[in-house]
Design a protein around this motif. Sequence first.
Motif, PDB file in Angstrom:
ATOM      1  N   CYS A  22       0.835  -1.213   0.000  1.00  0.00           N
ATOM      2  CA  CYS A  22       0.000   0.000   0.000  1.00  0.00           C
ATOM      3  C   CYS A  22       0.865   1.257   0.000  1.00  0.00           C
ATOM      4  CB  CYS A  22      -0.915   0.015   1.217  1.00  0.00           C
ATOM      5  SG  CYS A  22      -2.176  -1.272   1.226  1.00  0.00           S
ATOM      6  N   LYS A  23       1.857   1.271   0.857  1.00  0.00           N
ATOM      7  CA  LYS A  23       2.706   2.456   0.963  1.00  0.00           C
ATOM      8  C   LYS A  23       3.528   2.671  -0.301  1.00  0.00           C
ATOM      9  CE  LYS A  23       2.803   2.322   5.981  1.00  0.00           C
ATOM     10  NZ  LYS A  23       3.557   2.019   7.219  1.00  0.00           N
ATOM     11  N   ALA A  24       3.915   1.578  -0.969  1.00  0.00           N
ATOM     12  CA  ALA A  24       4.650   1.697  -2.228  1.00  0.00           C
ATOM     13  C   ALA A  24       3.765   2.308  -3.312  1.00  0.00           C
ATOM     14  CB  ALA A  24       5.164   0.329  -2.661  1.00  0.00           C
ATOM     15  N   ILE A  25       2.496   1.899  -3.346  1.00  0.00           N
ATOM     16  CA  ILE A  25       1.556   2.447  -4.330  1.00  0.00           C
ATOM     17  C   ILE A  25       1.321   3.927  -4.070  1.00  0.00           C
ATOM     18  CG2 ILE A  25      -0.814   2.340  -5.189  1.00  0.00           C
ATOM     19  CD1 ILE A  25      -0.763  -0.680  -4.517  1.00  0.00           C
ATOM     20  N   LEU A  26       1.149   4.282  -2.798  1.00  0.00           N
ATOM     21  CA  LEU A  26       0.932   5.687  -2.455  1.00  0.00           C
ATOM     22  C   LEU A  26       2.116   6.550  -2.887  1.00  0.00           C
ATOM     23  CD1 LEU A  26      -0.646   5.321   1.109  1.00  0.00           C
ATOM     24  CD2 LEU A  26      -1.818   5.921  -1.010  1.00  0.00           C
ATOM     25  N   LYS A  27       3.322   6.040  -2.659  1.00  0.00           N
ATOM     26  CA  LYS A  27       4.514   6.779  -3.064  1.00  0.00           C
ATOM     27  C   LYS A  27       4.559   6.938  -4.579  1.00  0.00           C
ATOM     28  CE  LYS A  27       9.544   6.844  -2.503  1.00  0.00           C
ATOM     29  NZ  LYS A  27      10.726   6.141  -1.918  1.00  0.00           N
ATOM     30  N   GLU A  28       4.217   5.875  -5.289  1.00  0.00           N
ATOM     31  CA  GLU A  28       4.215   5.912  -6.764  1.00  0.00           C
ATOM     32  C   GLU A  28       3.200   6.926  -7.286  1.00  0.00           C
ATOM     33  OE1 GLU A  28       2.697   2.953 -10.345  1.00  0.00           O
ATOM     34  OE2 GLU A  28       3.400   2.090  -8.473  1.00  0.00           O
ATOM     35  N   LEU A  29       2.092   7.072  -6.595  1.00  0.00           N
ATOM     36  CA  LEU A  29       1.038   7.999  -7.010  1.00  0.00           C
ATOM     37  C   LEU A  29       1.302   9.431  -6.549  1.00  0.00           C
ATOM     38  CD1 LEU A  29      -2.082   5.767  -6.217  1.00  0.00           C
ATOM     39  CD2 LEU A  29      -1.220   6.367  -8.493  1.00  0.00           C
ATOM     40  N   GLY A  30       2.368   9.633  -5.784  1.00  0.00           N
ATOM     41  CA  GLY A  30       2.685  10.969  -5.292  1.00  0.00           C
ATOM     42  C   GLY A  30       1.817  11.407  -4.138  1.00  0.00           C
ATOM     43  N   THR A  88       0.903  11.668  -0.138  1.00  0.00           N
ATOM     44  CA  THR A  88       1.550  11.739   1.168  1.00  0.00           C
ATOM     45  C   THR A  88       0.579  11.272   2.245  1.00  0.00           C
ATOM     46  OG1 THR A  88       2.894  13.623   0.477  1.00  0.00           O
ATOM     47  CG2 THR A  88       2.658  13.264   2.845  1.00  0.00           C
ATOM     48  N   ILE A  89       1.026  10.406   3.137  1.00  0.00           N
ATOM     49  CA  ILE A  89       0.175   9.899   4.205  1.00  0.00           C
ATOM     50  C   ILE A  89       0.044  10.945   5.313  1.00  0.00           C
ATOM     51  CG2 ILE A  89      -0.089   8.109   5.967  1.00  0.00           C
ATOM     52  CD1 ILE A  89       1.478   6.230   4.158  1.00  0.00           C
ATOM     53  N   LYS A  90      -1.173  11.363   5.592  1.00  0.00           N
ATOM     54  CA  LYS A  90      -1.441  12.252   6.733  1.00  0.00           C
ATOM     55  C   LYS A  90      -1.717  11.443   8.000  1.00  0.00           C
ATOM     56  CE  LYS A  90      -1.732  16.108   6.462  1.00  0.00           C
ATOM     57  NZ  LYS A  90      -2.639  17.167   6.003  1.00  0.00           N
ATOM     58  N   GLN A  91      -2.412  10.318   7.813  1.00  0.00           N
ATOM     59  CA  GLN A  91      -2.730   9.445   8.943  1.00  0.00           C
ATOM     60  C   GLN A  91      -3.104   8.072   8.398  1.00  0.00           C
ATOM     61  OE1 GLN A  91      -6.080  10.684  11.380  1.00  0.00           O
ATOM     62  NE2 GLN A  91      -6.359   8.641  12.206  1.00  0.00           N
ATOM     63  N   GLN A  92      -2.607   7.014   9.034  1.00  0.00           N
ATOM     64  CA  GLN A  92      -3.084   5.668   8.729  1.00  0.00           C
ATOM     65  C   GLN A  92      -4.245   5.389   9.665  1.00  0.00           C
ATOM     66  OE1 GLN A  92      -0.164   2.603   8.342  1.00  0.00           O
ATOM     67  NE2 GLN A  92      -1.688   0.998   7.973  1.00  0.00           N
ATOM     68  N   ALA A  93      -5.404   5.087   9.093  1.00  0.00           N
ATOM     69  CA  ALA A  93      -6.608   4.891   9.904  1.00  0.00           C
ATOM     70  C   ALA A  93      -6.504   3.574  10.670  1.00  0.00           C
ATOM     71  CB  ALA A  93      -7.845   4.896   9.011  1.00  0.00           C
ATOM     72  N   PRO A  94      -6.543   3.602  11.993  1.00  0.00           N
ATOM     73  CA  PRO A  94      -6.334   2.382  12.769  1.00  0.00           C
ATOM     74  C   PRO A  94      -7.564   1.493  12.880  1.00  0.00           C
ATOM     75  CG  PRO A  94      -6.605   4.247  14.238  1.00  0.00           C
ATOM     76  CD  PRO A  94      -6.626   4.802  12.841  1.00  0.00           C
ATOM     77  N   TYR A  95      -8.717   1.972  12.413  1.00  0.00           N
ATOM     78  CA  TYR A  95      -9.966   1.238  12.576  1.00  0.00           C
ATOM     79  C   TYR A  95     -10.340   0.417  11.346  1.00  0.00           C
ATOM     80  CZ  TYR A  95     -10.902   5.874  10.697  1.00  0.00           C
ATOM     81  OH  TYR A  95     -10.805   7.046   9.991  1.00  0.00           O
TER      82      TYR A  95
END
Length: 541
Positions: A119-127, A129-136
């Motif tokens: 997931c994080k690799a895809i987000l980086k590829e799409l440009g 930025t993670i503001k928060q990972q939802a824990p729920y």
Amino acid sequence: MEEVNFGKKRTPSYFLQKSEDLIAVRSQAGKDLASTLSCELANEALIDSQLVMHVADADVQVFKIPPTSNLRKRKTLLRSLPGVRFAGSVLVDPLTQEAVLYTENLFLKFIDQLTSTQCKAILKELGLTIKQQAPYATNAFFVNHKDYRGTDVCSLSLRLLEREDVDYCHPEMLRQGQRRTIHANQWHLKKTTVTYQVHIDASANVEAAHELSQGEGVVVAVIDDAFDIDHPEFTGPGKIVGARNFDRRNAALGPRPKNAFERHGTAAAGVACANGQVGASGVAPRASLMPLKLTKPLGARAEADAFFWAADNGADIISCSWGPAEGHWADPTDPRHTQKFPLAASTRLAIEYAATKGRNGKGCVIFFGAGNGNESVDNDGYSSHPMVVAVGACNDQNRRSAYSDFGKALWCCFPSGDQPHPDPKFKPATSIPQTRGIRTTDLSGKFANVNSGAYTEFFSGTSSACPGAAGVAALVLGVNSALDRQAVRQILADCCDKIGSADDGPLGQYDLNGHSYYYGHGRLNALRAVRLALERLETHG
């Protein structure tokens, strides 16, 4: 107008359009918007305008400008101000013309089969930025893209939704919410004679239940605008637990009110669990209170965070006396009566997390006020969620309160105030007598009401009914903490008194399952609820 469907699974469509007379203005980080808009150029841009919405935590203001104004020119002037981060269009609901704000954040959930690393690799590829990972929820994030602002954020969401590895994606959409607004006069707790010797027998039989349970060891989380945690009815060891303020600009205050207008949460919390030592008892006076301050608009990231916090910090019960704006209860022609209000995916997932993971897997029991619009609760994505207990209001005449919402999702009702019909042109089917509100806690200290001190006799609406029902659930768990969420919910159905009147018409009648559109399963009877919980304890150990 375009249909925008932000979701692939159960997310309803949003029908939104650009407003021709609204401008949203947001400040630069660290800048105060009020100071920025006090200059001469800002005055020129906002001349004859009206402030219609203010999201204090994000420092966003929405202005309505005269219909003959040049919207583009005004936005250009505002964007030239050094302290302004954004000045742009506002989306509105075409039915009600209510503003729907969007932030630069997206809520994005990938399919469960992906790993966190993928997931994080895809987000980086799409440009992104993670503001928060939802824990729920699994693989869920709040993200943003530095190159997308304004309505471009919506276009980005729709493109991401086309990906096969994405379950949900929508902008953080913000909509204005609405609060659902054993002293001698606490007629909702016991059969009593109130001031002026008026005899009332329309209670939820709470005083009798107190012989068996007062909510000992139970934590009731109330999510609302603010809480006077220094009030004498909320004192004592262990009374306040897990307090939290989800409004980051005023976090230092904790859950306390910042002004005299933030009094709704104090009243709601009092109905649920005030100590009853001075001037008002809650339904569960020995339960602990988890006060969670949330003043952001509906759909904000903090809304989901509040449910997650409650579940992960020991709440047994969650009470919410708020929801979408509604139609005027006495005006059948108000178009808002038919408006459908969907839940943001983030909020839905957080509610489901609390309902399934809270209480060590037994599930938090979550209550919402059904609403005060005299309309269908089934259109309200909050109250009609299948893991929520929707609570309606009934009055001191053993009848449905005239404003109380109704429908399939209504589970039960609890005593609250009512009101006479305000406008003679609207003729109700039957006469509505003058009825009483609920006595509960009000702000103390510097914000106290000069006439009534730290108490009020006029709390009403499903705002009051909801924490009352939550208090009954606390009495139930106080004698049988082994019950899971669904067992508590069923007890609340089985304990009810079947109130109503023949002239309620078909909506007031109870079906073969004991359910009525007007009353749910009926008015809660706290003594019967506690006895049923004790029977379960004897049967199942």
